[in-house]
Design a protein around this motif. Structure first.
Motif, PDB file in Angstrom:
ATOM      1  N   TRP A 113       0.836  -1.205   0.000  1.00  0.00           N
ATOM      2  CA  TRP A 113       0.000   0.000   0.000  1.00  0.00           C
ATOM      3  C   TRP A 113       0.870   1.253   0.000  1.00  0.00           C
ATOM      4  O   TRP A 113       0.615   2.195  -0.764  1.00  0.00           O
ATOM      5  CB  TRP A 113      -0.919  -0.022   1.227  1.00  0.00           C
ATOM      6  CG  TRP A 113      -1.781   1.190   1.348  1.00  0.00           C
ATOM      7  CD1 TRP A 113      -2.994   1.399   0.764  1.00  0.00           C
ATOM      8  CD2 TRP A 113      -1.488   2.373   2.093  1.00  0.00           C
ATOM      9  NE1 TRP A 113      -3.470   2.641   1.103  1.00  0.00           N
ATOM     10  CE2 TRP A 113      -2.568   3.270   1.923  1.00  0.00           C
ATOM     11  CE3 TRP A 113      -0.418   2.777   2.892  1.00  0.00           C
ATOM     12  CZ2 TRP A 113      -2.606   4.523   2.505  1.00  0.00           C
ATOM     13  CZ3 TRP A 113      -0.458   4.029   3.472  1.00  0.00           C
ATOM     14  CH2 TRP A 113      -1.541   4.884   3.278  1.00  0.00           C
ATOM     15  N   GLU A 114       1.895   1.294   0.847  1.00  0.00           N
ATOM     16  CA  GLU A 114       2.783   2.456   0.889  1.00  0.00           C
ATOM     17  C   GLU A 114       3.526   2.656  -0.428  1.00  0.00           C
ATOM     18  O   GLU A 114       3.674   3.776  -0.901  1.00  0.00           O
ATOM     19  CB  GLU A 114       3.792   2.317   2.029  1.00  0.00           C
ATOM     20  CG  GLU A 114       3.222   2.649   3.374  1.00  0.00           C
ATOM     21  CD  GLU A 114       4.305   2.760   4.435  1.00  0.00           C
ATOM     22  OE1 GLU A 114       5.258   1.949   4.420  1.00  0.00           O
ATOM     23  OE2 GLU A 114       4.191   3.664   5.270  1.00  0.00           O
ATOM     24  N   GLN A 131       2.534   1.661  -3.465  1.00  0.00           N
ATOM     25  CA  GLN A 131       1.615   2.047  -4.532  1.00  0.00           C
ATOM     26  C   GLN A 131       1.171   3.496  -4.432  1.00  0.00           C
ATOM     27  O   GLN A 131       0.607   4.021  -5.379  1.00  0.00           O
ATOM     28  CB  GLN A 131       0.409   1.109  -4.553  1.00  0.00           C
ATOM     29  CG  GLN A 131       0.756  -0.241  -5.120  1.00  0.00           C
ATOM     30  CD  GLN A 131      -0.427  -1.183  -5.151  1.00  0.00           C
ATOM     31  OE1 GLN A 131      -1.336  -1.092  -4.338  1.00  0.00           O
ATOM     32  NE2 GLN A 131      -0.412  -2.092  -6.104  1.00  0.00           N
ATOM     33  N   ARG A 132       1.428   4.157  -3.332  1.00  0.00           N
ATOM     34  CA  ARG A 132       1.164   5.596  -3.265  1.00  0.00           C
ATOM     35  C   ARG A 132       2.093   6.351  -4.205  1.00  0.00           C
ATOM     36  O   ARG A 132       1.806   7.453  -4.631  1.00  0.00           O
ATOM     37  CB  ARG A 132       1.382   6.121  -1.846  1.00  0.00           C
ATOM     38  CG  ARG A 132       0.306   5.699  -0.881  1.00  0.00           C
ATOM     39  CD  ARG A 132       0.469   6.376   0.469  1.00  0.00           C
ATOM     40  NE  ARG A 132       0.272   7.803   0.313  1.00  0.00           N
ATOM     41  CZ  ARG A 132       1.080   8.729   0.819  1.00  0.00           C
ATOM     42  NH1 ARG A 132       2.140   8.399   1.508  1.00  0.00           N
ATOM     43  NH2 ARG A 132       0.827  10.008   0.657  1.00  0.00           N
ATOM     44  N   TYR A 133       3.241   5.735  -4.550  1.00  0.00           N
ATOM     45  CA  TYR A 133       4.254   6.378  -5.379  1.00  0.00           C
ATOM     46  C   TYR A 133       4.331   5.807  -6.794  1.00  0.00           C
ATOM     47  O   TYR A 133       4.724   6.503  -7.723  1.00  0.00           O
ATOM     48  CB  TYR A 133       5.637   6.232  -4.723  1.00  0.00           C
ATOM     49  CG  TYR A 133       5.724   6.941  -3.405  1.00  0.00           C
ATOM     50  CD1 TYR A 133       6.132   8.265  -3.332  1.00  0.00           C
ATOM     51  CD2 TYR A 133       5.374   6.303  -2.223  1.00  0.00           C
ATOM     52  CE1 TYR A 133       6.198   8.926  -2.132  1.00  0.00           C
ATOM     53  CE2 TYR A 133       5.441   6.957  -1.011  1.00  0.00           C
ATOM     54  CZ  TYR A 133       5.852   8.267  -0.971  1.00  0.00           C
ATOM     55  OH  TYR A 133       5.906   8.922   0.228  1.00  0.00           O
ATOM     56  N   GLU A 182       2.565   2.639  -9.613  1.00  0.00           N
ATOM     57  CA  GLU A 182       1.621   1.551  -9.872  1.00  0.00           C
ATOM     58  C   GLU A 182       1.573   1.274 -11.369  1.00  0.00           C
ATOM     59  O   GLU A 182       1.775   2.178 -12.172  1.00  0.00           O
ATOM     60  CB  GLU A 182       0.230   1.960  -9.377  1.00  0.00           C
ATOM     61  CG  GLU A 182      -0.804   0.877  -9.461  1.00  0.00           C
ATOM     62  CD  GLU A 182      -2.141   1.292  -8.869  1.00  0.00           C
ATOM     63  OE1 GLU A 182      -3.120   0.588  -9.143  1.00  0.00           O
ATOM     64  OE2 GLU A 182      -2.216   2.302  -8.148  1.00  0.00           O
ATOM     65  N   VAL A 190      -4.571   2.467  -5.014  1.00  0.00           N
ATOM     66  CA  VAL A 190      -4.311   3.272  -3.823  1.00  0.00           C
ATOM     67  C   VAL A 190      -4.271   4.737  -4.243  1.00  0.00           C
ATOM     68  O   VAL A 190      -3.742   5.062  -5.304  1.00  0.00           O
ATOM     69  CB  VAL A 190      -2.954   2.875  -3.195  1.00  0.00           C
ATOM     70  CG1 VAL A 190      -2.581   3.796  -2.067  1.00  0.00           C
ATOM     71  CG2 VAL A 190      -2.987   1.441  -2.722  1.00  0.00           C
ATOM     72  N   THR A 191      -4.831   5.625  -3.430  1.00  0.00           N
ATOM     73  CA  THR A 191      -4.745   7.056  -3.700  1.00  0.00           C
ATOM     74  C   THR A 191      -3.283   7.479  -3.686  1.00  0.00           C
ATOM     75  O   THR A 191      -2.541   7.158  -2.764  1.00  0.00           O
ATOM     76  CB  THR A 191      -5.539   7.853  -2.649  1.00  0.00           C
ATOM     77  OG1 THR A 191      -6.900   7.423  -2.699  1.00  0.00           O
ATOM     78  CG2 THR A 191      -5.476   9.344  -2.918  1.00  0.00           C
ATOM     79  N   LYS A 192      -2.860   8.191  -4.732  1.00  0.00           N
ATOM     80  CA  LYS A 192      -1.458   8.601  -4.861  1.00  0.00           C
ATOM     81  C   LYS A 192      -1.147   9.775  -3.930  1.00  0.00           C
ATOM     82  O   LYS A 192      -2.027  10.521  -3.530  1.00  0.00           O
ATOM     83  CB  LYS A 192      -1.142   8.994  -6.305  1.00  0.00           C
ATOM     84  CG  LYS A 192      -1.428   7.897  -7.300  1.00  0.00           C
ATOM     85  CD  LYS A 192      -0.546   6.703  -7.068  1.00  0.00           C
ATOM     86  CE  LYS A 192      -0.886   5.550  -7.951  1.00  0.00           C
ATOM     87  NZ  LYS A 192      -1.340   4.379  -7.260  1.00  0.00           N
ATOM     88  N   ARG A 193       0.133   9.942  -3.614  1.00  0.00           N
ATOM     89  CA  ARG A 193       0.571  11.021  -2.737  1.00  0.00           C
ATOM     90  C   ARG A 193       0.488  12.372  -3.442  1.00  0.00           C
ATOM     91  O   ARG A 193       0.451  13.423  -2.812  1.00  0.00           O
ATOM     92  CB  ARG A 193       2.000  10.782  -2.240  1.00  0.00           C
ATOM     93  CG  ARG A 193       3.013  10.682  -3.375  1.00  0.00           C
ATOM     94  CD  ARG A 193       4.433  10.806  -2.912  1.00  0.00           C
ATOM     95  NE  ARG A 193       4.764  12.142  -2.544  1.00  0.00           N
ATOM     96  CZ  ARG A 193       5.038  13.137  -3.392  1.00  0.00           C
ATOM     97  NH1 ARG A 193       4.987  12.932  -4.689  1.00  0.00           N
ATOM     98  NH2 ARG A 193       5.341  14.322  -2.952  1.00  0.00           N
ATOM     99  N   SER A 232      -6.588   9.858  -7.655  1.00  0.00           N
ATOM    100  CA  SER A 232      -7.322   8.599  -7.487  1.00  0.00           C
ATOM    101  C   SER A 232      -7.596   7.851  -8.789  1.00  0.00           C
ATOM    102  O   SER A 232      -7.985   6.690  -8.753  1.00  0.00           O
ATOM    103  CB  SER A 232      -8.631   8.857  -6.756  1.00  0.00           C
ATOM    104  OG  SER A 232      -9.410   9.770  -7.495  1.00  0.00           O
TER     105      SER A 232
END
Length: 126
Positions: free
Chosen positions: A38-39, A41-43, A45, A69-72, A100
């Protein structure tokens, strides 16, 4: 430290919130594989997109692809054809993204049954 080649090293130091005021570092806990994924995939995908339909020349076609996952931050999207782009150009017209999702967007260049397959990469790295 004014001497050439002098070395000053600091190691084995940790800063921790001592919310209970006991003066002891908290117990170390291993993250789960799902949390680490999850962490990550924030950066970054990667995924696949496809359109298969009867299309009209000059008409725009798109599909909205949600991220796992919602991106940073709003990611940069790179798209690569993985199959024949029938009645569509080989490259996307545009790919507007949010944190998103993003739209895989192309304009048909012929009329008839057509489609395309592609692999996309979303990078929100710093």
């Amino acid at each position: 430290m004014a001497t050439a080649g002098a070395v000053f090293e600091v190691f084995d130091v940790g800063l921790y919130l001592d919310k209970d005021s006991i003066g002891i570092a908290p117990r170390w806990e291993l993250n789960t594989e799902a949390f680490d994924l999850w962490e990550c995939q924030r950066y970054w995908e990667q995924g696949d997109a496809a359109i298969d339909a009867y299309v009209t020349s000059g008409a725009p076609y798109s599909t909205t692809l949600p991220f796992t996952v919602t991106k940073r931050d709003i990611p940069t999207i790179a798209q690569t054809n993985t199959g024949v782009a029938s009645r569509f150009p080989n490259t996307p017209s545009s790919n507007p993204a949010t944190i998103s999702s993003f739209k895989s967007f192309r304009t048909a260049n012929a009329t008839g049954n057509g489609g395309y397959n592609e692999t996309w990469t979303a990078s929100a790295r710093m």
